[in-house]
Design a protein around this motif. Structure first.
Motif, short mmCIF file in Angstrom:
data_model
loop_
_atom_site.label_atom_id
_atom_site.label_comp_id
_atom_site.label_asym_id
_atom_site.label_seq_id
_atom_site.Cartn_x
_atom_site.Cartn_y
_atom_site.Cartn_z
N LYS A 241 -50.01 -5.65 -34.19
CA LYS A 241 -50.55 -6.00 -35.51
C LYS A 241 -50.61 -7.51 -35.68
O LYS A 241 -51.61 -8.06 -36.18
CB LYS A 241 -49.69 -5.38 -36.61
N LEU A 242 -49.55 -8.20 -35.25
CA LEU A 242 -49.51 -9.66 -35.36
C LEU A 242 -50.65 -10.31 -34.58
O LEU A 242 -51.30 -11.25 -35.06
CB LEU A 242 -48.17 -10.17 -34.83
N ALA A 243 -50.90 -9.80 -33.38
CA ALA A 243 -51.97 -10.35 -32.54
C ALA A 243 -53.34 -10.12 -33.19
O ALA A 243 -54.18 -11.03 -33.20
CB ALA A 243 -51.92 -9.72 -31.16
N LYS A 244 -53.55 -8.95 -33.72
CA LYS A 244 -54.85 -8.66 -34.35
C LYS A 244 -55.04 -9.48 -35.62
O LYS A 244 -56.16 -9.93 -35.92
CB LYS A 244 -54.96 -7.16 -34.64
N GLU A 245 -53.97 -9.72 -36.35
CA GLU A 245 -54.06 -10.56 -37.55
C GLU A 245 -54.39 -12.01 -37.18
O GLU A 245 -55.02 -12.72 -37.96
CB GLU A 245 -52.74 -10.51 -38.33
N ALA A 246 -53.97 -12.42 -35.96
CA ALA A 246 -54.28 -13.78 -35.50
C ALA A 246 -55.72 -13.91 -35.02
O ALA A 246 -56.22 -15.02 -34.84
CB ALA A 246 -53.33 -14.18 -34.37
N GLY A 247 -56.40 -12.75 -34.81
CA GLY A 247 -57.80 -12.78 -34.42
C GLY A 247 -58.12 -12.11 -33.10
O GLY A 247 -59.29 -11.99 -32.73
N PHE A 248 -57.09 -11.65 -32.36
CA PHE A 248 -57.35 -10.99 -31.08
C PHE A 248 -58.12 -9.68 -31.31
O PHE A 248 -57.82 -8.94 -32.25
CB PHE A 248 -56.04 -10.70 -30.36
N THR A 249 -59.08 -9.41 -30.45
CA THR A 249 -59.90 -8.20 -30.61
C THR A 249 -59.18 -6.96 -30.11
O THR A 249 -59.36 -5.86 -30.66
CB THR A 249 -61.23 -8.35 -29.86
N VAL A 250 -58.38 -7.12 -29.07
CA VAL A 250 -57.63 -6.01 -28.49
C VAL A 250 -56.20 -6.44 -28.26
O VAL A 250 -55.95 -7.56 -27.79
CB VAL A 250 -58.24 -5.55 -27.15
N ALA A 251 -55.25 -5.59 -28.62
CA ALA A 251 -53.83 -5.89 -28.39
C ALA A 251 -53.10 -4.59 -28.07
O ALA A 251 -53.17 -3.63 -28.84
CB ALA A 251 -53.21 -6.56 -29.60
N LYS A 252 -52.42 -4.57 -26.93
CA LYS A 252 -51.70 -3.37 -26.50
C LYS A 252 -50.33 -3.77 -25.96
O LYS A 252 -50.23 -4.65 -25.11
CB LYS A 252 -52.50 -2.64 -25.42
N HIS A 253 -49.30 -3.10 -26.45
CA HIS A 253 -47.93 -3.37 -26.01
C HIS A 253 -47.48 -2.27 -25.06
O HIS A 253 -47.63 -1.07 -25.33
CB HIS A 253 -46.98 -3.42 -27.22
N TYR A 254 -46.93 -2.68 -23.91
CA TYR A 254 -46.47 -1.74 -22.89
C TYR A 254 -44.97 -1.88 -22.70
O TYR A 254 -44.45 -3.00 -22.62
CB TYR A 254 -47.17 -2.03 -21.55
N GLU A 255 -44.28 -0.75 -22.62
CA GLU A 255 -42.85 -0.77 -22.36
C GLU A 255 -42.60 -0.82 -20.85
O GLU A 255 -43.30 -0.17 -20.07
CB GLU A 255 -42.17 0.46 -22.96
N LEU A 256 -41.61 -1.61 -20.45
CA LEU A 256 -41.22 -1.76 -19.05
C LEU A 256 -39.72 -1.52 -18.92
O LEU A 256 -38.99 -1.58 -19.91
CB LEU A 256 -41.55 -3.17 -18.57
N GLY A 257 -39.27 -1.28 -17.70
CA GLY A 257 -37.84 -1.15 -17.47
C GLY A 257 -37.19 -0.06 -18.30
O GLY A 257 -36.10 -0.26 -18.85
N GLY A 258 -37.86 1.08 -18.40
CA GLY A 258 -37.28 2.18 -19.17
C GLY A 258 -37.24 1.91 -20.66
O GLY A 258 -36.44 2.51 -21.38
#
Length: 268
Positions: A241-258
């Motif tokens: 949400k923070l990234a999209k509010e800054a203007g990014f068109t696509v933002a996806k968060h991926y979990e790593l390390g379990g």
């Protein structure tokens, strides 16, 4: 190369970095304002842990942090000839990986607010010398007021830095501003998990593994900070949400390390 005065300090920028026409200029000491005392305390903390930072990372993650950093760099889509920003570069792990990605025709600007961390990075640059490392510039600066013109970088990475920035919204806006349209920011950090099990495991590990090990180096209080910093951080959805509010068109968060780590990939 390898010294604070010759290779790092932007306060002597005219002798260190040749800024392109139109790039933001520094406005004296106030240009590196890191928002009041909280940022100053964090800056001092990272300067204190700098001498043992890399060793503790290896021990505490069983070397896995290197895998997560390679993933972060890969997801940035940095390629030969690119100009890259490694923000909150610390002791330089991501910058060294990026240097090899972009080659001698590329450029890596490695920015951090801790002069001691930057000195450690410059020392490592000399000790582990590769020809491509000539393309790295170590810059002491503020994530909230980046000294670069708009749309300047082909990719941006942030490794374990966004969590420690006082104003995360402003930092994300600055990342967006200096990134070229269509390019990516790849932001790696501890994951603030919504899973009770993962959050509990993370908390237990900090209390029973991380802090006791750090205490052997006299850094008990410095690593206790880790737990509170994760608690005050953003969840994956909140980062998107923070990234999209800054203007990014696509933002996806991926979990790593379990689920213990997370990486936000945002495309301008």
């Amino acid at each position: 190369m390898g010294t604070v005065t010759a290779a790092i300090s932007v306060s002597a920028a005219a002798a260190v970095v040749s800024w392109p026409a139109g790039r933001r200029r520094h406005r004296g000491p106030a240009a590196f304002r890191c928002s009041a005392s909280a940022a100053g305390e964090r800056q001092a903390l990272f300067s204190r842990i700098a001498p043992v930072y890399d060793h503790l990372n290896d021990v505490l993650s069983l070397g896995q942090h290197r895998t997560w950093k390679r993933i972060c760099v890969s997801w940035s889509r940095a390629k030969m000839g690119d100009r890259i920003l490694d923000l909150c570069c610390g002791s330089g792990d991501l910058a060294f990986l990026l240097s090899q990605k972009v080659g001698l025709d590329g450029e890596v600007m490695a920015v951090d607010f801790s002069r001691q961390q930057l000195q450690t990075a410059a020392d490592r640059q000399e000790q582990r010398w590769k020809l491509c490392y000539k393309n790295i510039k170590w810059i002491e600066g503020d994530a909230l007021d980046l000294p670069f013109t708009d749309c300047y970088f082909d990719a941006i990475t942030v490794g374990y830095g966004m969590r420690n920035v006082v104003d995360k919204s402003k930092a994300m806006q600055e990342i967006f501003r200096v990134l070229k349209p269509g390019s990516r920011a790849s932001i790696l950090d501890f994951n603030k998990s919504s899973s009770l099990f993962t959050a509990s495991l993370q908390s237990w590990a900090i209390d029973n593994v991380v802090v006791p090990l750090a205490s052997g180096y006299g850094l008990t209080e410095e690593y206790k900070y880790l737990k509170s910093s994760i608690a005050q951080y953003l969840t994956g959805q909140e980062l998107e949400k923070l990234a999209k509010e800054a203007g990014f068109t696509v933002a996806k968060h991926y979990e790593l390390g379990g689920g213990l780590m997370g990486n936000l990939v945002a495309t301008r």
